[in-house]
Design a protein around this motif. Structure first.
Motif, PDB file in Angstrom:
ATOM      1  N   UNK A 176     -11.390  33.424  23.287  1.00  0.00           N
ATOM      2  CA  UNK A 176     -12.358  34.453  22.951  1.00  0.00           C
ATOM      3  C   UNK A 176     -13.221  33.974  21.797  1.00  0.00           C
ATOM      4  N   UNK A 177     -14.414  34.541  21.722  1.00  0.00           N
ATOM      5  CA  UNK A 177     -15.301  34.313  20.580  1.00  0.00           C
ATOM      6  C   UNK A 177     -15.315  35.573  19.728  1.00  0.00           C
ATOM      7  N   UNK A 178     -15.615  35.406  18.425  1.00  0.00           N
ATOM      8  CA  UNK A 178     -15.576  36.543  17.509  1.00  0.00           C
ATOM      9  C   UNK A 178     -16.766  36.509  16.560  1.00  0.00           C
ATOM     10  N   UNK A 179     -17.229  37.716  16.214  1.00  0.00           N
ATOM     11  CA  UNK A 179     -18.196  37.927  15.135  1.00  0.00           C
ATOM     12  C   UNK A 179     -17.537  38.876  14.139  1.00  0.00           C
ATOM     13  N   UNK A 180     -17.631  38.593  12.838  1.00  0.00           N
ATOM     14  CA  UNK A 180     -16.935  39.443  11.880  1.00  0.00           C
ATOM     15  C   UNK A 180     -17.748  39.611  10.602  1.00  0.00           C
ATOM     16  N   UNK A 181     -17.415  40.682   9.898  1.00  0.00           N
ATOM     17  CA  UNK A 181     -17.965  40.986   8.572  1.00  0.00           C
ATOM     18  C   UNK A 181     -16.834  41.505   7.713  1.00  0.00           C
ATOM     19  N   UNK A 182     -16.693  40.927   6.510  1.00  0.00           N
ATOM     20  CA  UNK A 182     -15.678  41.349   5.556  1.00  0.00           C
ATOM     21  C   UNK A 182     -16.346  41.733   4.242  1.00  0.00           C
ATOM     22  N   UNK A 183     -15.709  42.631   3.516  1.00  0.00           N
ATOM     23  CA  UNK A 183     -16.174  42.974   2.181  1.00  0.00           C
ATOM     24  C   UNK A 183     -14.964  43.392   1.358  1.00  0.00           C
ATOM     25  N   UNK A 184     -15.001  43.090   0.049  1.00  0.00           N
ATOM     26  CA  UNK A 184     -13.885  43.521  -0.776  1.00  0.00           C
ATOM     27  C   UNK A 184     -13.881  42.853  -2.130  1.00  0.00           C
ATOM     28  N   UNK A 185     -12.971  43.344  -2.977  1.00  0.00           N
ATOM     29  CA  UNK A 185     -12.814  42.766  -4.303  1.00  0.00           C
ATOM     30  C   UNK A 185     -11.613  43.423  -4.967  1.00  0.00           C
ATOM     31  N   UNK A 221     -17.263  49.027  -9.153  1.00  0.00           N
ATOM     32  CA  UNK A 221     -17.573  47.604  -9.122  1.00  0.00           C
ATOM     33  C   UNK A 221     -18.120  47.172  -7.771  1.00  0.00           C
ATOM     34  N   UNK A 222     -18.771  46.011  -7.750  1.00  0.00           N
ATOM     35  CA  UNK A 222     -19.402  45.512  -6.521  1.00  0.00           C
ATOM     36  C   UNK A 222     -18.380  44.805  -5.636  1.00  0.00           C
ATOM     37  N   UNK A 223     -18.630  44.838  -4.346  1.00  0.00           N
ATOM     38  CA  UNK A 223     -17.776  44.190  -3.354  1.00  0.00           C
ATOM     39  C   UNK A 223     -18.423  42.895  -2.888  1.00  0.00           C
TER      40      UNK A 223
END
Length: 553
Positions: A493-502, A509-511
């Motif tokens: 399979x192929x994947x597209x992803x987006x992550x955010x965090x801190x 505070x900013x991520x």
């Protein structure tokens, strides 16, 4: 449709049509049989008045045989007499079969459904312990000329049997105490018989890890009165288990693990285990002793001692941990783990050094619901952890910490799937500098925010060194698209992803954000993931490679 399929399966001329030894005389004989064969094929499907026309002619050096069939109208059920006598009449398990009996008045007659309905009653009776179940009358009367049928089914279940004594037969080796084995029983002697309970018993004994094979045999022929004895034949696994593991992850680098386990310390089912692990970021040695409690299927206690050398680059710590834990599987699907832990940890985080002694009560609640944990089409995992300590317990610091982890999977279509993940944590404390590295929050890495190094996201001190945070927030969304499934190459399979965090000091505070593409290979032990992620919040937006393996939930 199925009429045609049934006729072809019965028609000798169709079955032999490509036989090179077929002679003109044989063709004519088979064609003369065709009308009767067609009628025989259609009667089980409720078509008693077919019109069959045949024709044979020479064509292009061969023969053309034509069988033209008008199946006629189906015979319909005009009258149904359905009765169940005996104790099963009051058993709710039989109600769906009675209410949804397929040959209701007005329904098209289908002899297959008639046979299936009778078998369904017989099979259910066996599973529910009605071993004297009988079909008193089972008759279908057909009037082909009128196109009507009368169905009569009268059954007598007889009495319901009950579970009798359970006898365990153990193979060679160190036998377990029968009193322990009886605690695996999902029923009590004297309870109404249910075959599903025997499958539950077999599954529980296999899941215990103590046995290589389990055979559960009900013995209705040896019943005393209405008590059915049960024999359980057990073939134990070897007493000692040795394991070696070799792996690689972009967070940890090469990983090595060595393990030893004694599955049968004594007849009461106690176990002992030792495990050594080593990687570029962590080394550990753990010793544990596990004993079953009231219900060994779901209730266990464990004593643990662990030495840990954690050196991920953003911090260093050496700790010794002693713990007593109880794990209890709740009937609602939640697994509760309550732990009392003593932790001695020498740590260095940024410019902060310290030696902590903590007495930590902890509780964790986890629930997993999925059609397949390795590769779910639909499912979720929830984990809630709470821990804390106070100086009154003799600890060098006091705090209260909670963490919530959520992950879900949803099949969007035959080729598309969506995965989502969220994690949040918070710590109430006096001073961060008093907390050891193991209870501070960091983010970044394969299972956190891709595009960033392992534990590289956290608040920094005045010199720019990471010191960890009192709060944590990470989010992830991933779309997977099926590429191919091959008998040798497997599923890709192929994947597209987006992550955010801190890791944060304040929720405002900013991520940090990361996004990228990935490739998935579905191995026998779960997906292998190769991701190329871009750190969108770093100068120059560098790329980073991530490699992980394991179940999705």
């Amino acid at each position: 449709g199925e009429l045609l399929e049934n006729v072809r399966a019965t028609l000798g001329l169709w079955r032999e049509r490509e036989d090179p030894r077929l002679t003109p005389g044989r063709i004519r004989r088979l064609l003369r049989r065709a009308p009767e064969e067609v009628r025989r094929a259609l009667e089980p499907l409720g078509r008693y008045r077919p019109v069959v026309r045949t024709r044979l002619e020479r064509r292009d050096g061969g023969w053309l045989a034509e069988v033209r069939v008008d199946p006629g109208p189906p015979v319909r059920v005009e009258r149904l007499e359905l009765a169940l006598r005996g104790e099963a009449r009051e058993d709710p398990a039989f109600r769906p079969l009675l209410e949804r009996f397929p040959l209701q008045p007005g329904a098209a007659l289908d002899h297959r459904r008639w046979e299936e309905a009778k078998e369904a009653f017989q099979h259910l009776a066996q599973r529910r312990g009605y071993f004297r179940f009988r079909l008193l009358e089972h008759r279908v009367t057909v009037d082909p000329g009128a196109g009507k049928a009368a169905v009569r089914l009268v059954m007598d279940s007889g009495p319901r049997f009950r579970f009798g004594a359970v006898r365990f037969r153990q193979g060679p080796g160190d036998p377990l105490d029968p009193a322990l084995l009886r605690r695996y029983l999902p029923f009590r002697p004297g309870a109404p018989y249910e075959a599903g309970k025997l499958l539950d018993l077999q599954g529980a004994l296999l899941d215990s890890g103590l046995f290589a094979d389990v055979e559960v045999r009900p013995l209705p022929g040896a019943a005393e009165g209405l008590q059915v004895p049960v024999e359980v034949v057990l073939r134990p696994r070897p007493k000692y288990r040795y394991s070696a593991r070799l792996g690689f992850g972009t967070d940890t680098g090469p990983r090595l693990g060595l393990g030893w386990e004694n599955r049968r310390v004594n007849a009461r089912g106690h176990r002992a285990r030792a495990e050594l692990r080593s990687s570029q970021v962590q080394d550990s040695l753990a010793l544990s002793y596990t004993l079953p409690l009231r219900d060994p299927r779901s209730d266990q206690a464990r004593v643990l001692a662990r030495w840990l050398n954690d050196h991920p680059g953003t911090s260093r710590s050496r700790s010794l941990e002693l713990a007593v834990a109880r794990t209890l599987a709740r009937g609602s699907g939640w697994v509760e783990t309550d732990t009392l832990r003593y932790l001695r940890e020498a740590f260095q985080v940024g410019g902060q050094r310290g030696l902590s002694h903590l007495v930590l009560p902890e509780t964790a609640w986890e629930r997993v619901a999925a059609d397949d944990r390795l590769d779910p089409n639909r499912g979720y995992r929830v984990l809630l952890e709470l821990r804390g300590t106070h100086r009154a317990l003799g600890s060098t610091a006091q705090f209260l910490q909670g963490r919530l982890f959520l992950k879900g999977a949803l099949r969007l279509s035959r080729r598309a799937r969506l995965l989502a993940r969220a994690e949040a944590g918070t710590t109430r404390l006096g001073r961060l500098g008093n907390l050891p590295a193991s209870v501070r929050f960091f983010a970044g890495g394969d299972e956190s925010v891709r595009g960033y190094a392992y534990r590289s996201l956290a608040p920094r001190d005045a010199d720019g060194r990471l010191v960890g945070g009192s709060r944590l927030l990470t989010l992830s969304a991933e779309y997977e698209h099926h590429l191919l499934t091959h008998s040798v190459l497997g599923t890709w399979r192929a994947a597209l992803f987006w992550d955010a965090g801190n890791a944060l000091e304040r929720w405002q505070g900013s991520l940090a954000q990361g996004a990228g593409v990935g490739l998935r290979w579905l191995s026998p032990v779960g997906p292998v993931r190769l991701d190329l992620a871009r750190a969108l919040s770093l100068p120059g937006r560098p790329w980073r490679l991530h490699l992980t393996m394991g179940p999705d939930l």
